[in-house]
Motif scaffolding. Structure first.
Motif, PDB file in Angstrom:
ATOM      1  N   UNK A   1      -9.120   6.224  -9.728  1.00 43.80           N
ATOM      2  CA  UNK A   1      -8.363   6.321  -8.477  1.00 43.80           C
ATOM      3  C   UNK A   1      -8.703   5.288  -7.411  1.00 43.80           C
ATOM      4  N   UNK A   2      -9.984   5.106  -7.054  1.00 46.36           N
ATOM      5  CA  UNK A   2     -10.246   4.086  -6.029  1.00 46.36           C
ATOM      6  C   UNK A   2      -9.840   2.696  -6.509  1.00 46.36           C
ATOM      7  N   UNK A   3      -9.972   2.474  -7.818  1.00 48.18           N
ATOM      8  CA  UNK A   3      -9.635   1.147  -8.356  1.00 48.18           C
ATOM      9  C   UNK A   3      -8.139   0.872  -8.210  1.00 48.18           C
ATOM     10  N   UNK A   4      -7.304   1.815  -8.627  1.00 45.62           N
ATOM     11  CA  UNK A   4      -5.864   1.521  -8.564  1.00 45.62           C
ATOM     12  C   UNK A   4      -5.331   1.638  -7.139  1.00 45.62           C
ATOM     13  N   UNK A   5      -5.961   2.473  -6.308  1.00 45.80           N
ATOM     14  CA  UNK A   5      -5.516   2.556  -4.907  1.00 45.80           C
ATOM     15  C   UNK A   5      -5.637   1.188  -4.239  1.00 45.80           C
ATOM     16  N   UNK A   6      -6.654   0.436  -4.640  1.00 42.58           N
ATOM     17  CA  UNK A   6      -6.887  -0.879  -4.029  1.00 42.58           C
ATOM     18  C   UNK A   6      -6.065  -1.980  -4.693  1.00 42.58           C
ATOM     19  N   UNK A   7      -5.304  -1.653  -5.746  1.00 39.75           N
ATOM     20  CA  UNK A   7      -4.440  -2.658  -6.373  1.00 39.75           C
ATOM     21  C   UNK A   7      -4.989  -3.253  -7.654  1.00 39.75           C
TER      22      UNK A   7
ATOM     23  N   UNK B   1       0.826  -1.215   0.000  1.00 37.79           N
ATOM     24  CA  UNK B   1       0.000   0.000   0.000  1.00 37.79           C
ATOM     25  C   UNK B   1       0.856   1.258   0.000  1.00 37.79           C
ATOM     26  N   UNK B   2       1.978   1.228   0.700  1.00 36.85           N
ATOM     27  CA  UNK B   2       2.863   2.394   0.749  1.00 36.85           C
ATOM     28  C   UNK B   2       3.434   2.714  -0.620  1.00 36.85           C
ATOM     29  N   UNK B   3       3.806   1.667  -1.372  1.00 36.31           N
ATOM     30  CA  UNK B   3       4.366   1.900  -2.717  1.00 36.31           C
ATOM     31  C   UNK B   3       3.296   2.476  -3.649  1.00 36.31           C
ATOM     32  N   UNK B   4       2.091   1.919  -3.557  1.00 32.76           N
ATOM     33  CA  UNK B   4       1.012   2.457  -4.407  1.00 32.76           C
ATOM     34  C   UNK B   4       0.707   3.909  -4.027  1.00 32.76           C
ATOM     35  N   UNK B   5       0.703   4.140  -2.735  1.00 31.19           N
ATOM     36  CA  UNK B   5       0.405   5.479  -2.248  1.00 31.19           C
ATOM     37  C   UNK B   5       1.452   6.487  -2.737  1.00 31.19           C
ATOM     38  N   UNK B   6       2.722   6.116  -2.674  1.00 27.07           N
ATOM     39  CA  UNK B   6       3.787   7.026  -3.139  1.00 27.07           C
ATOM     40  C   UNK B   6       3.593   7.372  -4.606  1.00 27.07           C
ATOM     41  N   UNK B   7       3.325   6.339  -5.424  1.00 32.47           N
ATOM     42  CA  UNK B   7       3.164   6.569  -6.868  1.00 32.47           C
ATOM     43  C   UNK B   7       1.972   7.486  -7.120  1.00 32.47           C
TER      44      UNK B   7
ATOM     45  N   UNK C   1      -5.049   4.693   0.100  1.00 34.69           N
ATOM     46  CA  UNK C   1      -4.403   3.416  -0.259  1.00 34.69           C
ATOM     47  C   UNK C   1      -3.786   2.738   0.957  1.00 34.69           C
ATOM     48  N   UNK C   2      -3.413   3.516   1.956  1.00 38.61           N
ATOM     49  CA  UNK C   2      -2.772   2.938   3.156  1.00 38.61           C
ATOM     50  C   UNK C   2      -3.758   2.718   4.286  1.00 38.61           C
ATOM     51  N   UNK C   3      -5.047   2.920   4.006  1.00 42.65           N
ATOM     52  CA  UNK C   3      -6.019   2.866   5.106  1.00 42.65           C
ATOM     53  C   UNK C   3      -7.201   1.956   4.852  1.00 42.65           C
ATOM     54  N   UNK C   4      -6.970   0.836   4.197  1.00 43.10           N
ATOM     55  CA  UNK C   4      -8.079  -0.120   4.089  1.00 43.10           C
ATOM     56  C   UNK C   4      -8.259  -0.749   5.455  1.00 43.10           C
ATOM     57  N   UNK C   5      -9.480  -0.732   5.948  1.00 40.69           N
ATOM     58  CA  UNK C   5      -9.693  -1.276   7.292  1.00 40.69           C
ATOM     59  C   UNK C   5     -10.560  -2.525   7.212  1.00 40.69           C
TER      60      UNK C   5
END
Ligand code: NAD
Length: 511
Positions: free
Chosen positions: A179-185, A79-85, A134-138
């Protein structure tokens, strides 16, 4: 009125900037191979500004294959890598904000002030929001729910998401889908409306330049029946996310059912604007004009039906019509323009058709025609206010998608709320009153995905946007939309280490 002027190069050099075609596959622009071309027209002038080759089935297949290939690596990133990008993605779009604004105004006819102050910053904020999200899926904590096992939930991406977007807010809709789609991978293939591909192409280019891996964001620009349906029905597409009209949404749901995929539908609206007799009349009049005319009324949440309690009705009609008449129509690129043309001449004629048919049983208080004169070549239509239309008539029930507000009176609060609920749609609504019990009741009883109190239109990335009833299902923006682009997996681990578990007695004896 402003002069529309010639299509000067400073509008946006679309031919030069999208010279390699209107497809974007595996990190590169490409030409469509359907064998047919499409021309983007500046609706303010009627001039052709960009011709391109439409995508066909083969182009969709190539984009889906690229998205499939990219999925493993992107879904496997932390999630951190996706978030940075994605933070870099937001920064690149912010650096190019003026380009985005000009391209959006050129293809849609939006006043530059709207593109600059709403569409573009809203999209950048959306990218930044999902970069953080991206770093906060709960999820639920792990626990021993059966006593003998530990259960936990994995929230996983779904796969390739096939998204289809409309022409009214091309950049924001592309952002809301991607955005929501790629944030989730997930990886995405987006089909923009064929009349407005420019900002989706710029967005995909910005994603690549920001270091988002090739194939994570792909664009196919083709027609709905050809490229759109092929994408929706594609067996390698795991989810369809559609924004557009309710009629096309029904067709999309039917095609998607063939491959049993997840379907997210953001559809049409016919938002009521309910003014109770203790409302601040000034605020309601200003709100009605802004809420009805934003984006030349081509907004799924636009105020379209104002119900005004009888004591305020006459004054509301008079003052709203008067304020509408002060709105300055003009060239989207000219300083001082408030309202641009509709997106196309066809859309202008469609809107005029609704108004002309209503004349048989209703009164057009102001507007009701194209302005002509200096604006005659563009797809302009005057801000229009209609009264006296029966509740069951077309202008009250159907989505017009133009600068047209119908105003009707009501008696009791019960009646106002019942009228607000009396269309097939349920996307948005507003209630105007100084009494918290009245606005509270409206918020509870109006069946819509959003109810504004003493305002109409504002949106924020943190809050969900989506419809009730025929306005669709699923949410855009917010953590709720993020969750829709994931699937839940229950992982259940035996804690007993017994070869014969207690529950086995239900299958092979109870010794
Ligand atoms: P539309 O339904 O005509 O087209 C939307 C998209 O669907 C376009 O890309 C189009 O090419 C594609 N399409 C058309 N036929 C298709 C098919 N058979 N299969 C797959 N795709 C197909 O809508 P529009 O005229 O572009 O946009 C206006 C509509 O969008 C309005 O109804 C508006 O309310 C709605 N809208 C809704 C929201 C929301 O959030 N609920 C937001 C914006 C717009």
């Amino acid at each position: 009125m402003q002069h529309p002027g010639p299509a000067a190069p400073e509008r946006f050099p679309a031919r030069e900037r999208c010279a390699d075609g209107a497809q974007f596959v595996a990190g590169r622009p490409a030409r469509g191979t359907s064998g047919r071309t499409h021309t983007v027209v500046d609706p303010a002038t009627g001039e052709d500004v960009y011709a391109y080759e439409l995508a066909g089935a083969d182009d969709v297949d190539a984009a889906v294959a690229a998205a499939r290939e990219a999925f493993g690596t992107w879904a496997g990133a932390t999630p951190g890598e996706r978030s940075d990008a994605m933070h870099r993605f937001a920064a690149v779009v912010a650096e190019r904000a003026e380009d985005f604004a000009r391209a959006e105004s050129l293809q849609c006819g939006k006043p530059l002030k709207l593109s600059r102050e709403f569409d573009v910053p809203g999209s950048i904020d959306n990218i930044a929001f999902f970069a953080g999200a991206a770093r906060h899926l709960t999820g639920q904590s792990a626990g021993e729910y059966s006593g003998d096992h530990t259960s936990c939930v994995r929230r996983e991406p779904i796969g390739v998401v096939g998204s289809v977007a409309p022409w009214n807010y091309p950049l924001q809709m592309a952002a809301w889908k991607i955005l929501p789609a790629i944030a989730a991978g997930n990886t995405v293939v987006l089909k923009p409306a064929e009349s407005t591909p420019l900002t989706s192409l710029l967005l995909a280019r910005a994603a690549t330049d920001a270091g988002i891996p090739d194939g994570v964001v792909n664009i196919v620009t083709g027609t709905g029946p050809e490229a759109g349906e092929h994408l929706v029905g594609h067996p390698d597409v795991a989810m369809t996310s559609f924004t557009g009209s309710t009629a096309v949404g029904r067709r999309v749901a039917a095609v998607a059912a063939g491959t049993v995929k997840r379907v997210h539908l953001e559809l049409g609206g016919k938002a009521p604007f309910v003014v109770f007799d203790d409302a601040d009349l000034d605020a309601a009049v200003n709100g009605a004009v802004a809420g009805a005319l934003i984006n030349t009324g081509q907004d799924c949440t636009a105020a379209t039906r104002a119900y005004v309690q009888r004591p305020l009705y006459e004054a509301f009609v008079e003052r709203t019509a008067a304020l509408m008449e002060t709105v300055r129509l003009g060239d989207p690129f000219a300083a001082g323009t408030d309202l641009g043309p509709l997106v196309s001449h066809a859309q202008r004629d469609r809107v005029a058709g609704f108004v002309d048919r209503a004349r048989a049983h209703a009164r057009v208080v102001t507007g009701g025609r194209a302005p002509g004169g200096e604006l005659a070549a563009g797809a302009y239509y005057l801000p229009t206010l209609i009264t006296g239309a029966p509740q069951d008539s077309e202008v009250v029930q159907a989505e017009i998608f133009g600068p047209v507000l119908v105003v009707l009176p009501f008696g009791t609060d019960d009646e106002g709320i019942a009228l607000a609920n009396d269309t097939p749609y349920g996307l948005a609504a507003s209630a105007w009153s100084r009494d918290v019990y009245r606005t509270g009741r409206a918020a509870r009883e109006i069946r819509a995905g959003c109810v504004w109190i003493n305002d109409h239109i504002p949106i924020v990335s943190e809050m969900p946007h989506g419809g009730y009833k025929a306005s669709g299902s699923g949410k855009d923006m917010s953590a709720y939309s993020f969750e829709e682009y994931t699937q839940l997996k229950h992982v259940m681990s035996d804690n007993t280490a017994k070869a014969r578990k207690d529950w086995h007695r239900t299958v092979f004896g109870d010794r």
